[in-house]
Design a protein around this motif. Structure first.
Motif: not given
Length: 340
Positions: A113-114, A140-142, A230-231, A271-274
């Motif tokens: 899911m976004l 989720l980034i991890g 941080a992000v 990049t992964q966050f997006m």
């Protein structure tokens, strides 16, 4: 479910999303009909937007990464943790670990899911919802960068506790009085936790270019966990206006994050966050380049800027039907503005 400004809410309209109090109990339940008193209370508590049920959008999927029970547990845990610290007591590390396990269970089930940070924040619950959101986004980034389960839990605990140094901290925070340093001191001696968890609190305000705090570390000296947090931390603060500049819509917040790539924030983490964030969340109203207006009702993973938009056909003020425009299938149509 549709997101609207609190100033436009009218008596008798139905709340579309549960609002939690500062200790994790339900302040107002989804489905309640709003009264004048309820609306004025929400305004007094600092609520600026709410989700409303709308017959035209009842079928919009909520797509929540965390279920309601988990959210209540997290907010309650953070309330108890902060209260223990204010009283000079040790916080319950076992309870933190158990709650993080519950969060990770939900996150693993719903990892496709976004993310849209849709929980309504009040002045009383803001710090707790912030901790929950930063933990969820960081996890989720991890997952996206391939952390194993041991690493993922270290990251999640560190993310959930990243701001505990703020409890009782003075307004002017420099050197060892900075809340990042204070958080490190509170966590580092917990035998149950890896020292890396403490370094999440220690380093989440360090920037890649060395201009951060409290020690001015540069990119190579900042741990990956802290770069991730941080992000997530900056994004949540931008969306909710926690830095005193007013809340930003997700697409604007993402633009600001991308402007920090390689200076404040790590490019690969961004990049992964997006890939996991919803730029135009379900329920927001948008204006299209076709001059039509509509409400976002669906998402495409990997194409966060090309959602599905429902356009209501009207005769006068009466809705007579609707059509849906999938922007992924119409590359010449763009979202020009967010109206909420």
């Amino acid at each position: 479910m549709k997101l609207v400004d609190i100033e436009t809410v009218e008596t008798g309209q139905t709340l579309g999303k549960t609002i939690f109090s500062s200790n994790g109990t339900v302040l107002l339940s989804k489905g309640v009909q709003l009264t004048v008193y309820m609306i004025s209370t929400l305004k007094r508590l600092g609520v600026t937007t709410v989700y409303l049920d709308d017959p035209l959008y009842q079928d919009i999927p909520e797509d929540e990464v965390l279920n309601e029970e988990t959210k209540r547990a997290v907010i309650h845990l953070m309330s108890e943790t902060f209260e223990s610290l204010r009283s000079g007591k040790a916080f319950n590390t076992k309870a933190v670990s158990q709650t993080v396990d519950e969060m990770l269970d939900d996150i693993l089930k719903n990892q496709n899911m976004l993310v849209h940070l849709s929980d309504i924040r009040t002045e009383d619950n803001a710090m707790f919802v912030h901790a929950m959101n930063v933990c969820m986004v960081s996890s989720l980034i991890g997952l996206n960068i391939g952390l194993n389960m041991i690493q993922l839990k270290e990251l999640a605990i560190g993310a959930l506790l990243h701001d505990i140094g703020k409890v009782g901290a003075p307004e002017a925070q420099e050197g060892r009085m900075h809340h990042a340093w204070r958080g490190f001191e509170l966590i580092k001696n917990k035998r149950e936790y890896s020292l890396l968890i403490a370094h999440v609190a220690f380093q989440h305000h360090e920037w890649i270019d060395g201009s951060g705090a409290p020690r001015g570390l540069n990119g190579e000296d900042i741990h990956t966990y802290a770069k991730i947090v941080a992000v997530a931390n900056v994004y949540d603060n931008l969306v909710y206006g926690a830095d005193g500049e007013g809340p930003l819509m997700p697409h604007i917040a993402c633009e600001q994050l991308n402007a920090m790539s390689g200076t404040r924030l790590d490019h690969e983490v961004l990049t992964q966050f997006m890939r996991i964030v919803s730029i135009y969340p379900n329920g927001i109203s948008v204006k299209l380049s076709t001059r039509q207006t509509g409400v976002v009702v669906g998402q495409h993973r990997g194409l966060p800027g090309r959602p599905i938009v429902r356009i209501i056909d009207k005769e006068g003020d009466e809705a007579v039907g609707f059509s849906e425009l999938d922007l992924a299938q119409h590359p010449t149509v763009f979202i020009e503005a967010v109206l909420t």
